[in-house]
Design an enzyme around this catalytic site. Structure first.
Site, PDB file in Angstrom:
ATOM      1  N   HIS A 168      91.245  -0.856 -26.253  1.00 49.51           N
ATOM      2  CA  HIS A 168      91.072  -1.292 -27.519  1.00 49.51           C
ATOM      3  C   HIS A 168      92.300  -2.168 -28.278  1.00 49.51           C
ATOM      4  O   HIS A 168      93.520  -1.935 -27.942  1.00 49.51           O
ATOM      5  CB  HIS A 168      90.946   0.033 -28.584  1.00 49.51           C
ATOM      6  CG  HIS A 168      90.449  -0.149 -29.893  1.00 49.51           C
ATOM      7  ND1 HIS A 168      90.858  -0.810 -30.879  1.00 49.51           N
ATOM      8  CD2 HIS A 168      89.036   0.363 -30.054  1.00 49.51           C
ATOM      9  CE1 HIS A 168      90.024  -0.632 -31.747  1.00 49.51           C
ATOM     10  NE2 HIS A 168      88.941  -0.253 -31.421  1.00 49.51           N
ATOM     11  N   GLU A 222      87.175  -1.774 -35.720  1.00 49.98           N
ATOM     12  CA  GLU A 222      86.858  -3.025 -35.876  1.00 49.98           C
ATOM     13  C   GLU A 222      86.385  -3.775 -37.203  1.00 49.98           C
ATOM     14  O   GLU A 222      86.546  -4.634 -37.397  1.00 49.98           O
ATOM     15  CB  GLU A 222      86.182  -3.558 -34.800  1.00 49.98           C
ATOM     16  CG  GLU A 222      87.079  -3.919 -33.493  1.00 49.98           C
ATOM     17  CD  GLU A 222      86.225  -3.460 -32.147  1.00 49.98           C
ATOM     18  OE1 GLU A 222      85.378  -2.832 -31.822  1.00 49.98           O
ATOM     19  OE2 GLU A 222      87.008  -4.015 -31.171  1.00 49.98           O
ATOM     20  N   ARG A 261      88.442  -5.631 -39.625  1.00 54.40           N
ATOM     21  CA  ARG A 261      88.427  -7.007 -39.449  1.00 54.40           C
ATOM     22  C   ARG A 261      87.032  -7.696 -39.802  1.00 54.40           C
ATOM     23  O   ARG A 261      87.075  -8.452 -40.344  1.00 54.40           O
ATOM     24  CB  ARG A 261      88.850  -7.533 -38.063  1.00 54.40           C
ATOM     25  CG  ARG A 261      90.066  -7.470 -37.596  1.00 54.40           C
ATOM     26  CD  ARG A 261      90.613  -7.773 -36.175  1.00 54.40           C
ATOM     27  NE  ARG A 261      90.115  -6.525 -35.489  1.00 54.40           N
ATOM     28  CZ  ARG A 261      89.791  -6.469 -34.130  1.00 54.40           C
ATOM     29  NH1 ARG A 261      89.721  -7.356 -33.396  1.00 54.40           N
ATOM     30  NH2 ARG A 261      89.616  -5.251 -33.637  1.00 54.40           N
ATOM     31  N   ARG A 316      87.400  -7.915 -27.426  1.00 53.18           N
ATOM     32  CA  ARG A 316      88.681  -6.914 -27.010  1.00 53.18           C
ATOM     33  C   ARG A 316      89.595  -7.707 -26.198  1.00 53.18           C
ATOM     34  O   ARG A 316      90.898  -7.506 -26.626  1.00 53.18           O
ATOM     35  CB  ARG A 316      88.202  -5.686 -26.922  1.00 53.18           C
ATOM     36  CG  ARG A 316      87.427  -4.938 -27.775  1.00 53.18           C
ATOM     37  CD  ARG A 316      86.782  -3.587 -27.208  1.00 53.18           C
ATOM     38  NE  ARG A 316      86.352  -2.678 -28.594  1.00 53.18           N
ATOM     39  CZ  ARG A 316      85.973  -1.650 -28.430  1.00 53.18           C
ATOM     40  NH1 ARG A 316      86.012  -0.954 -27.155  1.00 53.18           N
ATOM     41  NH2 ARG A 316      85.672  -0.937 -29.603  1.00 53.18           N
ATOM     42  N   HIS A 344      91.964   3.149 -23.865  1.00 53.66           N
ATOM     43  CA  HIS A 344      91.267   4.426 -24.406  1.00 53.66           C
ATOM     44  C   HIS A 344      90.757   5.297 -23.513  1.00 53.66           C
ATOM     45  O   HIS A 344      90.889   6.348 -23.410  1.00 53.66           O
ATOM     46  CB  HIS A 344      90.498   3.751 -25.601  1.00 53.66           C
ATOM     47  CG  HIS A 344      89.896   4.859 -26.214  1.00 53.66           C
ATOM     48  ND1 HIS A 344      90.603   5.830 -26.970  1.00 53.66           N
ATOM     49  CD2 HIS A 344      88.530   4.980 -26.859  1.00 53.66           C
ATOM     50  CE1 HIS A 344      89.691   6.594 -27.567  1.00 53.66           C
ATOM     51  NE2 HIS A 344      88.549   6.075 -27.471  1.00 53.66           N
ATOM     52  N   HIS A 345      89.753   4.842 -22.631  1.00 49.12           N
ATOM     53  CA  HIS A 345      89.124   5.522 -21.719  1.00 49.12           C
ATOM     54  C   HIS A 345      88.921   5.203 -20.365  1.00 49.12           C
ATOM     55  O   HIS A 345      88.732   3.942 -20.181  1.00 49.12           O
ATOM     56  CB  HIS A 345      87.610   5.774 -22.423  1.00 49.12           C
ATOM     57  CG  HIS A 345      87.049   6.815 -21.767  1.00 49.12           C
ATOM     58  ND1 HIS A 345      86.870   8.210 -22.328  1.00 49.12           N
ATOM     59  CD2 HIS A 345      86.113   6.700 -20.714  1.00 49.12           C
ATOM     60  CE1 HIS A 345      85.914   8.831 -21.491  1.00 49.12           C
ATOM     61  NE2 HIS A 345      85.424   8.057 -20.600  1.00 49.12           N
ATOM     62  N   ARG A 376      81.973   3.012 -22.518  1.00 49.00           N
ATOM     63  CA  ARG A 376      81.386   4.034 -23.038  1.00 49.00           C
ATOM     64  C   ARG A 376      81.033   3.918 -24.359  1.00 49.00           C
ATOM     65  O   ARG A 376      82.053   3.621 -25.321  1.00 49.00           O
ATOM     66  CB  ARG A 376      82.474   5.401 -23.033  1.00 49.00           C
ATOM     67  CG  ARG A 376      82.053   6.519 -23.367  1.00 49.00           C
ATOM     68  CD  ARG A 376      83.372   7.547 -23.076  1.00 49.00           C
ATOM     69  NE  ARG A 376      84.394   7.226 -24.037  1.00 49.00           N
ATOM     70  CZ  ARG A 376      84.569   7.648 -25.210  1.00 49.00           C
ATOM     71  NH1 ARG A 376      83.467   8.124 -26.003  1.00 49.00           N
ATOM     72  NH2 ARG A 376      85.529   7.024 -25.832  1.00 49.00           N
TER      73      ARG A 376
END
Ligand code: ADP
Length: 453
Positions: free
Chosen positions: A244, A257, A260, A281, A385-386, A425
């Site tokens: 992210h 997001e 923005r 991203r 993040h993941h 995800r």
């Protein structure tokens, strides 16, 4: 001292606690090993909710949804590289898992809609509590009440292999504050989570992640991959890592997001824009890392604040620096005021003309000018993040070796598993993943262990 158990669960996050609860409810002797002093891992940080379809809660609220839609959304979100059988298992078992959690005392009676979902299916506490912390609390209590034991500060350093030469687990070696010891068990549930806090592993898989921060808890180091080495376990999608671009350093909080999208710009320490704020991203992340200090500031006016509910949360969390005027804000940020004023005047001209000749931000991506004080800013940088990749499992959570054969007695659930989320995800799908497969893993491990008695 060496002890015996039916089921050893490695990791007390959402997946491990679900597995432990279900295994103990079925009558197995369960020991959960957690290396950190507390339960919850990354699950503690889950704020969105639990995606599930065709649930009793949706029915009560009159929400139309279908398993097919949940499946389709998850595959689309994952760019269709997800393992279809795992997605199917998550979807099909999601409603039953929600009922199971409700039965354990969880509050999942509010249902919302998150990005990437066609229908409202994100189940969360009606009381406004964050879903992750709530579920961890409920599941720790349920695991203990059903007879499982949870040992903290207890790191699994080896998964023992049967001595008969077959690819079978036999227990674990644990590192505790006062030394190491063995637990002998016919089944082991791997629920160690992901590796979003292991920069060496992340960068070795994806060199572009050099310099990224992380939103993960410090224990998300991917210990599983060393633990399973003796069993030739198959790994999938290891390079699929979700990042992210706008995460607040230190607090590790993601800024949506939509800030923005609703009109914020991004400036560097020199008070200048440096990219279209609406870039993807990965592009946005690299662009931020090229700026002085490797972070940047999201900046917006009161009009943007009023357009987005999430900003109220950031405001109340104390994340925003505020200035009555642009130059006051610049002063607080240590930025040259004249440069920042010029940036905003120029940008407001682009909004009026519907064109951004500097960075190509499109007209419909500039919904409002930044002209109403007070002005606000928040420092952000890119973070991991993941981690979507991990060990390969069957829909019944059996861990597979590189020839596609299950490792006898080894089960896995949660972020340690690869294939459920494909290349990306969706929000709400992590909590579905960990609870659905955690429960299945507990069931499978307990059934196998008890059948061998
Ligand atoms: P999931 O959402 O898949 O349950 P979490 O990150 O919530 O993942 O939980 C994983 C848990 O596993 C964390 O609490 C983490 O500290 C723990 N853990 C990771 N590696 C080990 C290990 N080697 N031994 C014991 N616990 C571990």
């Amino acid at each position: 001292v060496t002890t015996n158990a039916d089921v050893v669960v490695i990791g007390a996050g959402g997946a491990g606690l679900s597995a432990a609860t279900q295994a103990a409810l079925l009558g197995a002797k369960v020991i959960v090993l957690e290396k950190m002093p507390i339960a919850g891992g990354n699950t503690n940080y889950a704020t969105g909710g639990l995606n599930a379809s065709e649930t009793s809660v949706q029915a009560k609220l009159g929400i139309q949804d279908s398993n097919q839609s949940f499946y389709d959304d998850t595959m689309k979100g994952g760019q269709n590289i997800n393992d279809p059988a795992l997605v199917d298992a998550m979807v099909i078992n999601s409603a039953e898992t929600v009922d199971w959690l409700l039965g354990l005392g969880a509050d999942l009676t509010d249902v919302g809609k998150m990005a990437g979902s066609s229908n409202s299916r994100t189940h969360r506490p009606a009381g406004g509590a964050a879903v992750g912390g709530h579920l961890v609390e409920v599941l720790v209590q349920s695991a203990l009440d059903s007879g499982a034991e949870i040992r903290y500060n207890s790191k699994v350093i080896t998964i023992l292999k049967a001595q008969d030469g077959t690819n079978t687990v036999a227990g674990v070696r644990v590192q505790a504050p006062n030394g190491t010891y063995l637990i002998l068990a016919p089944t082991v549930v791997l629920a160690t989570g992901g590796f979003g806090a292991n920069p060496d592993l992340l960068v070795s898989l994806k060199p572009g992640l050099e310099g990224f921060g992380t939103t993960n808890h410090s224990g998300a180091t991917g210990d599983a991959f060393d633990l399973v080495k003796p069993f030739s376990v198959a790994l999938v999608d290891m390079e699929q890592i979700q990042t992210h671009p706008t995460v607040v350093p230190v607090q590790n909080l993601m800024i949506t997001e939509a800030v923005r999208g609703n009109g914020a710009i991004m400036v560097n320490r020199e008070g200048k824009r440096f990219n279209s704020e609406m870039a993807t991203r990965d592009v946005m992340s690299s662009a931020i890392l090229e700026q002085t200090g490797k972070t940047a500031y999201l900046l917006f006016d009161h009009g943007v604040r009023e357009s987005l509910k999430a900003i109220e949360t950031y405001y109340s969390q104390g994340l925003l620096t505020e200035g009555a005027t642009v130059s006051e804000l610049a002063g607080k940020l240590g930025m040259p005021a004249a440069a920042l004023e010029e940036t905003i005047t120029t940008y407001n001209g682009y909004v009026a003309n519907g064109a951004d000749p500097d960075f190509g931000r499109k007209a419909d991506e500039m919904p409002r000018s930044l002209a109403t004080g007070p002005y606000y800013a928040v420092e952000v940088g890119p973070a991991v993040h993941h981690t979507m990749g991990g060990v390969k499992i069957t829909p019944t959570t059996h861990v597979l070796d590189t020839s596609g054969v299950p490792v006898a007695g080894l089960f896995a659930a949660g972020e340690v598993v690869g294939g459920v989320h494909g290349a990306n995800r969706l929000g709400g799908n992590a909590v579905a993943d960990i609870t659905v497969f955690g429960k299945i893993a507990g069931e499978q491990a307990a059934t196998l262990a008890l059948s061998q008695k």
